[in-house]
Motif scaffolding. Structure first.
Motif, PDB file in Angstrom:
ATOM      1  N   GLY A 178       0.825  -1.200   0.000  1.00 59.70           N
ATOM      2  CA  GLY A 178       0.000   0.000   0.000  1.00 59.70           C
ATOM      3  C   GLY A 178       0.857   1.246   0.000  1.00 59.70           C
ATOM      4  N   PRO A 179       0.246   2.409  -0.221  1.00 53.65           N
ATOM      5  CA  PRO A 179       1.003   3.660  -0.356  1.00 53.65           C
ATOM      6  C   PRO A 179       1.581   4.188   0.939  1.00 53.65           C
ATOM      7  CG  PRO A 179      -1.350   4.098  -0.420  1.00 53.65           C
ATOM      8  CD  PRO A 179      -1.194   2.617  -0.414  1.00 53.65           C
ATOM      9  N   GLY A 180       1.049   3.745   2.082  1.00 54.13           N
ATOM     10  CA  GLY A 180       1.545   4.223   3.368  1.00 54.13           C
ATOM     11  C   GLY A 180       2.146   3.082   4.161  1.00 54.13           C
ATOM     12  N   ARG A 181       3.475   2.975   4.152  1.00 53.26           N
ATOM     13  CA  ARG A 181       4.104   1.824   4.799  1.00 53.26           C
ATOM     14  C   ARG A 181       4.218   1.983   6.308  1.00 53.26           C
ATOM     15  NH1 ARG A 181      10.000   1.664   5.276  1.00 53.26           N
ATOM     16  NH2 ARG A 181       9.963   2.524   3.186  1.00 53.26           N
ATOM     17  N   THR A 182       5.032   2.942   6.757  1.00 55.96           N
ATOM     18  CA  THR A 182       5.262   3.068   8.197  1.00 55.96           C
ATOM     19  C   THR A 182       4.009   3.552   8.916  1.00 55.96           C
ATOM     20  OG1 THR A 182       7.585   3.539   7.745  1.00 55.96           O
ATOM     21  CG2 THR A 182       6.767   4.091   9.927  1.00 55.96           C
ATOM     22  N   ILE A 183       3.296   4.497   8.313  1.00 55.74           N
ATOM     23  CA  ILE A 183       2.055   4.984   8.936  1.00 55.74           C
ATOM     24  C   ILE A 183       1.013   3.870   8.983  1.00 55.74           C
ATOM     25  CG2 ILE A 183       0.173   6.649   8.805  1.00 55.74           C
ATOM     26  CD1 ILE A 183       2.125   8.535   7.358  1.00 55.74           C
ATOM     27  N   GLY A 184       0.833   3.162   7.866  1.00 50.08           N
ATOM     28  CA  GLY A 184      -0.177   2.118   7.824  1.00 50.08           C
ATOM     29  C   GLY A 184       0.174   0.900   8.645  1.00 50.08           C
ATOM     30  N   ASP A 185       1.461   0.565   8.703  1.00 52.59           N
ATOM     31  CA  ASP A 185       1.885  -0.650   9.376  1.00 52.59           C
ATOM     32  C   ASP A 185       1.931  -0.473  10.889  1.00 52.59           C
ATOM     33  OD1 ASP A 185       2.847  -3.262   9.687  1.00 52.59           O
ATOM     34  OD2 ASP A 185       4.926  -2.641   9.476  1.00 52.59           O
ATOM     35  N   ILE A 186       2.621   0.559  11.366  1.00 52.11           N
ATOM     36  CA  ILE A 186       2.749   0.739  12.819  1.00 52.11           C
ATOM     37  C   ILE A 186       2.019   1.983  13.334  1.00 52.11           C
ATOM     38  CG2 ILE A 186       4.856  -0.621  12.986  1.00 52.11           C
ATOM     39  CD1 ILE A 186       6.483   1.932  13.047  1.00 52.11           C
ATOM     40  N   GLY A 187       1.915   3.010  12.508  1.00 53.49           N
ATOM     41  CA  GLY A 187       1.155   4.185  12.933  1.00 53.49           C
ATOM     42  C   GLY A 187      -0.296   3.854  13.223  1.00 53.49           C
ATOM     43  N   SER A 188      -0.838   2.905  12.467  1.00 54.86           N
ATOM     44  CA  SER A 188      -2.231   2.502  12.686  1.00 54.86           C
ATOM     45  C   SER A 188      -2.421   1.956  14.089  1.00 54.86           C
ATOM     46  CB  SER A 188      -2.647   1.464  11.641  1.00 54.86           C
ATOM     47  OG  SER A 188      -1.814   0.314  11.705  1.00 54.86           O
ATOM     48  N   HIS A 189      -1.445   1.202  14.593  1.00 48.97           N
ATOM     49  CA  HIS A 189      -1.516   0.690  15.968  1.00 48.97           C
ATOM     50  C   HIS A 189      -1.556   1.840  16.973  1.00 48.97           C
ATOM     51  CE1 HIS A 189      -1.228  -3.654  15.935  1.00 48.97           C
ATOM     52  NE2 HIS A 189      -0.238  -3.637  15.061  1.00 48.97           N
ATOM     53  N   TRP A 190      -0.679   2.835  16.763  1.00 47.94           N
ATOM     54  CA  TRP A 190      -0.595   3.942  17.722  1.00 47.94           C
ATOM     55  C   TRP A 190      -1.895   4.742  17.734  1.00 47.94           C
ATOM     56  CZ3 TRP A 190      -0.828   9.138  18.561  1.00 47.94           C
ATOM     57  CH2 TRP A 190      -0.207   9.626  19.729  1.00 47.94           C
ATOM     58  N   PHE A 191      -2.399   5.087  16.562  1.00 51.58           N
ATOM     59  CA  PHE A 191      -3.643   5.861  16.494  1.00 51.58           C
ATOM     60  C   PHE A 191      -4.792   5.093  17.132  1.00 51.58           C
ATOM     61  CE2 PHE A 191      -1.700   8.037  12.643  1.00 51.58           C
ATOM     62  CZ  PHE A 191      -1.518   9.245  13.279  1.00 51.58           C
ATOM     63  N   ASP A 192      -4.886   3.798  16.825  1.00 49.24           N
ATOM     64  CA  ASP A 192      -5.966   3.016  17.419  1.00 49.24           C
ATOM     65  C   ASP A 192      -5.855   2.989  18.933  1.00 49.24           C
ATOM     66  OD1 ASP A 192      -8.180   0.828  17.172  1.00 49.24           O
ATOM     67  OD2 ASP A 192      -6.652  -0.044  18.475  1.00 49.24           O
ATOM     68  N   LEU A 193      -4.635   2.824  19.437  1.00 51.96           N
ATOM     69  CA  LEU A 193      -4.458   2.688  20.874  1.00 51.96           C
ATOM     70  C   LEU A 193      -4.837   3.961  21.622  1.00 51.96           C
ATOM     71  CD1 LEU A 193      -3.581   0.396  22.724  1.00 51.96           C
ATOM     72  CD2 LEU A 193      -1.285   1.394  22.758  1.00 51.96           C
ATOM     73  N   VAL A 194      -4.396   5.127  21.134  1.00 45.14           N
ATOM     74  CA  VAL A 194      -4.691   6.355  21.875  1.00 45.14           C
ATOM     75  C   VAL A 194      -6.166   6.732  21.754  1.00 45.14           C
ATOM     76  CG1 VAL A 194      -2.326   7.221  21.754  1.00 45.14           C
ATOM     77  CG2 VAL A 194      -3.949   7.890  19.985  1.00 45.14           C
ATOM     78  N   GLU A 195      -6.794   6.453  20.620  1.00 43.98           N
ATOM     79  CA  GLU A 195      -8.232   6.721  20.528  1.00 43.98           C
ATOM     80  C   GLU A 195      -9.009   5.749  21.420  1.00 43.98           C
ATOM     81  OE1 GLU A 195      -9.061   9.034  16.347  1.00 43.98           O
ATOM     82  OE2 GLU A 195      -9.635   6.911  16.472  1.00 43.98           O
ATOM     83  N   PHE A 196      -8.542   4.521  21.533  1.00 49.11           N
ATOM     84  CA  PHE A 196      -9.198   3.535  22.400  1.00 49.11           C
ATOM     85  C   PHE A 196      -9.064   3.924  23.865  1.00 49.11           C
ATOM     86  CE2 PHE A 196      -8.680  -0.434  24.928  1.00 49.11           C
ATOM     87  CZ  PHE A 196      -9.982  -0.900  24.835  1.00 49.11           C
ATOM     88  N   VAL A 197      -7.880   4.304  24.285  1.00 52.18           N
ATOM     89  CA  VAL A 197      -7.650   4.638  25.694  1.00 52.18           C
ATOM     90  C   VAL A 197      -8.408   5.898  26.089  1.00 52.18           C
ATOM     91  CG1 VAL A 197      -5.904   5.368  27.380  1.00 52.18           C
ATOM     92  CG2 VAL A 197      -5.439   3.438  25.865  1.00 52.18           C
ATOM     93  N   THR A 198      -8.351   6.918  25.238  1.00 51.69           N
ATOM     94  CA  THR A 198      -8.960   8.204  25.585  1.00 51.69           C
ATOM     95  C   THR A 198     -10.443   8.292  25.241  1.00 51.69           C
ATOM     96  OG1 THR A 198      -8.414   9.219  23.451  1.00 51.69           O
ATOM     97  CG2 THR A 198      -6.754   9.370  25.209  1.00 51.69           C
TER      98      THR A 198
END
Length: 363
Positions: A178-198
């Motif tokens: 896909g067009p977004g490697r680092t954002i899609g691969d690991i950034g997705s985890h970070w965004f999901d986690l902080v939205e889940f926690v908060t």
């Protein structure tokens, strides 16, 4: 491959893919007490070998054959990213529950389509945002009100496995990853986690990306980002920032977030998952995972006594077990569904658009 006689299990599992992450899925399915009915790969011999390693009862030389076999209730999709959508949609059409690796799809529109199909079919469809299942993440979420109004969310997700030009992987190829490697691969985890926690959604962001290693041994010229920085704002008015990198020397898998509020702060480091830092004006402390003192929400994901460290396998096992329990009709709070996968894909698309065009993008 000869069949192996087993006692009947409540959930019959099929795994598509035979790489590292497929092995993690297979282990988690066994830990959950499911029946590992089949494994599939594009190469039949690879499927047979993986079937022996994983302890699967059948092996197929194609994903379609597994999906159409009638042997499974749930399909785990552990393939390169570009295959996620067609395989998940085919499995949903066949009436199967699905666990699909992230990113759910290589673009937000397709990810939303997948979430919609799962919703319309009334089928359980989940994404392995497994860091949600660390006990101390659940503890942070349960204690969020103690912080007061949230003002700042910041952190990083840093790795170094693609640091050198000799480091290569299919994820570097935008046709597969896909067009977004680092954002899609690991950034997705970070965004999901902080939205889940908060429980607070990012509403706008501004991103920068960089290619650090311009050419790789097998992929040639690199077209996907090695690192990115993202500023953002949330619906509640909090500000935030995150750095994600796959070329950060010495960092292996450091997902870190810190949340600051009017009365205190929390910090969590995935590489030290037994602890949660509690910050305060008058003093700070480390809260250590201990089922005797944790909240009810966290205790569920703390099966071992204090002093017996839990880690990635435990959180992934809990994710899979909760998915199977939901397939069997139970309700497990905090389970990441295709809706969450589509949300992560939307944020990835927004970050890539911001980096291309410059300026802020609403999301």
């Amino acid at each position: 491959m000869p069949e192996i006689r087993r006692e009947s299990a409540e959930v019959r599992v099929g795994i598509i893919g035979t790489g590292f992450i497929a092995r993690i899925h297979a282990r988690a399915s066994r830990q959950a007490g499911a029946q590992l009915a089949a494994v599939a790969d594009v190469d039949e011999e690879a499927a047979l070998q993986a079937g022996r390693r994983f302890g699967a009862e059948q092996a197929f030389g194609s994903a379609d054959a597994l999906i159409e076999s009638g042997l499974v209730d749930v399909v785990h999709i552990c393939t390169p990213n570009h295959l996620h959508a067609p395989l998940a949609l085919k499995a949903l059409e066949a009436g199967l529950a699905v666990i699909c690796e992230k990113p759910l799809a290589t673009d937000a529109q397709t990810a939303e389509l997948m979430a919609g199909r799962a919703r319309e079919a009334g089928l359980v469809a989940t994404v392995p945002f497994a860091y949600r299942f660390h006990a101390m993440v659940r503890e942070a979420r349960a204690r969020l009100a103690e912080l007061g109004r949230i003002s700042l969310i910041q952190g990083s997700y840093l790795q170094d496995w693609l640091l050198k030009s000799t480091d290569d992987n299919w994820r570097v190829d935008p046709e597969k990853g896909g067009p977004g490697r680092t954002i899609g691969d690991i950034g997705s985890h970070w965004f999901d986690l902080v939205e889940f926690v908060t429980g607070d959604r990012i509403t706008k962001l501004c991103a920068q990306t960089s290619v650090v290693v311009a050419d790789r041994m097998h992929s040639g010229p690199v077209l996907t980002e090695d690192l990115a920085t993202v500023q953002f704002a949330t619906a509640s008015g909090a500000l935030g920032s995150v750095a994600v990198s796959q070329v950060a020397p010495g960092r292996k898998n450091r997902l870190f977030f810190e949340i600051s509020g009017a009365s205190g702060s929390f910090a969590f480091d995935q590489e030290s998952p037994e602890q949660l830092w509690l910050g305060g004006r008058e003093g700070s402390q480390w809260l250590v995972r201990d089922p005797m003192t944790l909240s009810e929400a966290a205790m569920r994901y703390s099966p071992l006594p204090a002093g017996h460290p839990q880690g990635f396998h435990d959180s992934f096992d809990a994710f899979v077990a909760d998915t199977y329990a939901t397939i069997s009709g139970e309700r497990r709070e905090g389970l990441p569904t295709f809706e969450d996968g589509a949300r992560a894909a939307l944020l990835t698309d927004a970050a890539l658009r911001s980096a291309r065009e410059g300026g802020w993008v609403t999301c």
